[in-house]
Design a protein around this motif. Structure first.
Motif, PDB file in Angstrom:
ATOM      1  N   HIS A 140      73.698   1.815  26.868  1.00 11.80           N
ATOM      2  CA  HIS A 140      72.653   0.949  26.316  1.00 11.80           C
ATOM      3  C   HIS A 140      71.369   1.067  27.146  1.00 11.80           C
ATOM      4  O   HIS A 140      70.259   1.135  26.605  1.00 11.80           O
ATOM      5  N   ARG A 141      71.540   1.120  28.458  1.00  7.01           N
ATOM      6  CA  ARG A 141      70.383   1.222  29.353  1.00  7.01           C
ATOM      7  C   ARG A 141      69.650   2.546  29.099  1.00  7.01           C
ATOM      8  O   ARG A 141      68.424   2.580  28.936  1.00  7.01           O
ATOM      9  N   ILE A 142      70.447   3.639  29.020  1.00  4.21           N
ATOM     10  CA  ILE A 142      69.842   4.973  28.828  1.00  4.21           C
ATOM     11  C   ILE A 142      69.073   5.023  27.511  1.00  4.21           C
ATOM     12  O   ILE A 142      67.906   5.433  27.444  1.00  4.21           O
ATOM     13  N   SER A 194      67.945   2.580  25.723  1.00  7.65           N
ATOM     14  CA  SER A 194      66.773   1.685  25.732  1.00  7.65           C
ATOM     15  C   SER A 194      65.590   2.383  26.411  1.00  7.65           C
ATOM     16  O   SER A 194      64.448   2.295  25.932  1.00  7.65           O
ATOM     17  N   GLN A 195      65.869   3.090  27.513  1.00  6.85           N
ATOM     18  CA  GLN A 195      64.787   3.786  28.233  1.00  6.85           C
ATOM     19  C   GLN A 195      64.194   4.884  27.347  1.00  6.85           C
ATOM     20  O   GLN A 195      62.974   5.047  27.259  1.00  6.85           O
ATOM     21  N   ARG A 196      65.094   5.616  26.657  1.00  5.10           N
ATOM     22  CA  ARG A 196      64.612   6.736  25.825  1.00  5.10           C
ATOM     23  C   ARG A 196      63.777   6.218  24.669  1.00  5.10           C
ATOM     24  O   ARG A 196      62.751   6.798  24.307  1.00  5.10           O
ATOM     25  N   ALA A 256      62.053   3.575  24.628  1.00  4.14           N
ATOM     26  CA  ALA A 256      60.760   3.095  25.145  1.00  4.14           C
ATOM     27  C   ALA A 256      59.772   4.264  25.287  1.00  4.14           C
ATOM     28  O   ALA A 256      58.550   4.073  25.141  1.00  4.14           O
ATOM     29  N   GLN A 257      60.323   5.464  25.547  1.00  2.00           N
ATOM     30  CA  GLN A 257      59.447   6.629  25.699  1.00  2.00           C
ATOM     31  C   GLN A 257      58.680   6.911  24.395  1.00  2.00           C
ATOM     32  O   GLN A 257      57.532   7.349  24.420  1.00  2.00           O
ATOM     33  N   TYR A 290      60.989  16.722  24.297  1.00  2.00           N
ATOM     34  CA  TYR A 290      61.933  15.719  23.735  1.00  2.00           C
ATOM     35  C   TYR A 290      62.402  16.201  22.373  1.00  2.00           C
ATOM     36  O   TYR A 290      61.809  15.874  21.346  1.00  2.00           O
ATOM     37  N   ASP A 300      67.134  -2.600  23.818  1.00  2.00           N
ATOM     38  CA  ASP A 300      66.005  -3.411  24.307  1.00  2.00           C
ATOM     39  C   ASP A 300      64.687  -2.748  23.914  1.00  2.00           C
ATOM     40  O   ASP A 300      64.121  -1.936  24.650  1.00  2.00           O
ATOM     41  N   SER A 301      64.227  -3.027  22.721  1.00  2.53           N
ATOM     42  CA  SER A 301      62.939  -2.476  22.283  1.00  2.53           C
ATOM     43  C   SER A 301      62.384  -3.382  21.206  1.00  2.53           C
ATOM     44  O   SER A 301      63.101  -3.777  20.299  1.00  2.53           O
TER      45      SER A 301
END
Ligand code: ADP
Length: 531
Positions: free
Chosen positions: A49-51, A53-55, A57-58, A92, A223-224
């Protein structure tokens, strides 16, 4: 309960306990394994989930920088924007296309002039249906769209451009590439959804061999603010995965051994307690027997005291006869005496001496203190002995003793002295009751006979009989209605008769006086006895 039923029950209980214990252990193992798998899934899901969410956000960051470039000049520097878009796509690969669209001024607004399309093939693909929606967004606002016409993709649309000349920036994303192969937890089904539309649905890498026992699920929204994707991981647990067969088997074997050992120990203990109790019981029984024998003896000695005067009287007869016959013999022995009459006198002396000797022998037997000994006996003879011992006493009291004996009476296994004592006690009670009546005919009848292959002795009297109230208590120790009574006579009778395997009861059917019936098992069948 028989020993076999008991053994079967204890084995059944043991088997139940064992099955319960093994079942409990297996359930506990399942719980522990499930809990552990749940925790693992949770940890893996949170990391993923963390990974993601970070992607995700990019994507916002890319749009922001592209928007800045687009708005840096008027008209937008198409080639520069295209180059940047292509560079983003190169780094990407999940970004499939980037399109910047100007509104179609005359059209419906859903399709417009494509200002930049990267890669250039994107020019050929029609604009997504939601393009008009992007123009309707607030300036600078970004929003994610799923287009049913383009399955397995989602789009991030942002409204940009100078006031009065809006632009729609649309980035097409392949969500399958948000999670790289090795990042996905093993044996899980991965799903990504957007607004209820499934974007990614990848089955578990390891196929399930047996049916799933339970399915664990991790589900969390990414998380976005712009791309509200929903991530879920499903993990199916098969029975074989959660039940550690090896340890269950080991537990089953060990617990079975433990239970068998416990059962063995308990059985040993129970057997030991049982044999201790049996030994104690045997000791108590022999003590009781000894006490009863002592009591019976004391009672006989006592009775003989009562009979003494009658017996003394009985003895005077043979002694008187002896004296007179001896005097006659002396005379006959003188010279010239009659040798034949002398012989007769001496023979008579022998007879009388024997009679007296028998009488004394019976007395001695009666009061002898010897252990009880049962043997097949002629019951009529025992009755005869009892009658002989108390005959003189009865005669003194004016009581007639009548014997009515069955000729072919089978033998019974009894202690003759004890049976004689029983008869004496019954005779004594009859005497007591007859002494209290002013009746003309005072009679005691002892009758022997058989009934259903058993020897029966009935002792009856012509006294006042037994009151119904005393009947149930007759054989109770210390029950007496006499002022000087001990209340032990009948209870002793019952003890002695029962020792011989027989029974004694008051004859409720007696019409006059009291009657007691003794029943003894015959020593052999009647027919044999008769032969
Ligand atoms: P005891 O003679 O000391 O009273 P027993 O146990 O021999 O003790 O008798 C218990 C009671 O049974 C007697 O007190 C008497 O009331 C009653 N009983 C026994 N035999 C007779 C009988 N032949 N006639 C009347 N009553 C009797």
């Amino acid at each position: 309960m028989s020993r076999r039923v008991f053994a079967f029950r204890s084995i059944a209980v043991l088997a139940l306990v064992w099955v319960g214990a093994v079942g409990g252990f297996a359930l506990l193992s399942i719980r522990t394994a499930t809990q552990q798998a749940g925790e693992e899934l949770n940890a893996a899901g949170s990391a993923l989930h963390r990974i993601v969410s970070q992607r995700v956000a990019q994507h916002d960051a890319h749009l922001t920088s592209l928007a800045a470039l687009v708005q840096s000049a008027d008209p937008p520097p198409r080639e520069a924007v295209r180059q940047v878009a292509l560079a983003i796509m190169r780094f990407y690969p999940r970004i499939v296309s980037v399109r910047i669209v100007a509104p179609d001024v005359g059209g419906a607004g859903g399709s417009g002039e494509i200002i930049v399309a990267a890669p250039s093939e994107a020019l050929a693909t029609p604009l997504p249906a939601f393009t008009a929606g992007v123009f309707a967004q607030a300036p600078g606002e970004a929003r994610a769209y799923a287009d049913p016409a383009v399955p397995g993709r989602y789009f991030l649309g942002k409204r940009a451009g100078a006031p009065g000349r809006p632009l729609a920036m649309i980035v097409e994303i392949d969500p399958a590439l948000l999670v790289e192969g090795e990042e996905r937890p093993e044996a899980t089904r991965l799903r990504l959804e957007l607004g209820g539309q499934s974007l990614v649905d990848r089955a578990a890498a390891v196929p399930q061999e047996s049916a799933a026992l339970e399915t664990l699920r991790f589900m969390r929204a990414i998380d976005s603010q712009t791309q509200p994707l929903k991530l879920s991981l499903d993990r199916s647990l098969a029975l074989a995965q959660v039940v550690p067969m090896g340890s269950v088997l080991l537990f089953a074997v060990l617990s079975l051994i433990g239970l068998l050992a416990l059962r063995y120990t308990l059985k040993q203990r129970r057997d030991a307690a049982r044999s201790r109790a049996a030994a104690r019981e045997a000791q108590e029984r022999s003590l009781l027997l000894e006490r009863e024998t002592r009591l019976a003896h004391a009672s006989r000695v006592n009775a003989l005291g009562e009979l003494a005067s009658g017996i003394a009287h009985e003895l005077t007869q043979p002694l008187t006869a002896l004296l007179s016959q001896s005097q006659a013999a002396l005379r006959l022995a003188a010279p010239g005496g009659d040798a034949q009459r002398l012989d007769e006198a001496l023979r008579a002396n022998v007879r009388e001496a024997k009679r007296a000797g028998e009488m004394l022998q019976r007395m001695r037997d009666y009061i002898s203190n010897r252990p009880s000994a049962r043997l097949p006996c002629d019951i009529n003879a025992v009755v005869g002995d009892a009658a002989a011992l108390s005959g003189a006493d009865l005669a003194q009291r004016g009581i007639r003793l009548e014997l009515d004996l069955e000729r072919l009476l089978p033998q019974a296994v009894v202690d003759p002295i004890e049976l004689e004592q029983v008869l004496h006690n019954l005779i004594r009670n009859a005497v007591d009751s007859l002494d209290r009546t002013a009746q003309a005919e005072k009679k005691i009848v002892i009758r022997t006979g058989t009934s259903a292959g058993q020897v029966v002795i009935r002792v009856s009297d012509t006294g006042p009989g037994l009151a119904p109230a005393v009947l149930p208590r007759l054989f109770e120790p210390f029950f007496t209605t006499k002022a000087d009574g001990m209340g032990l006579g009948l209870s002793l009778c019952a003890t002695l008769v029962e020792r011989a395997g027989g029974s004694i009861r008051a004859d409720a059917g007696a019409t006059t006086g009291a009657a007691f019936v003794i029943v003894l098992p015959a020593a052999m069948p009647r027919m044999e006895a008769a032969q």
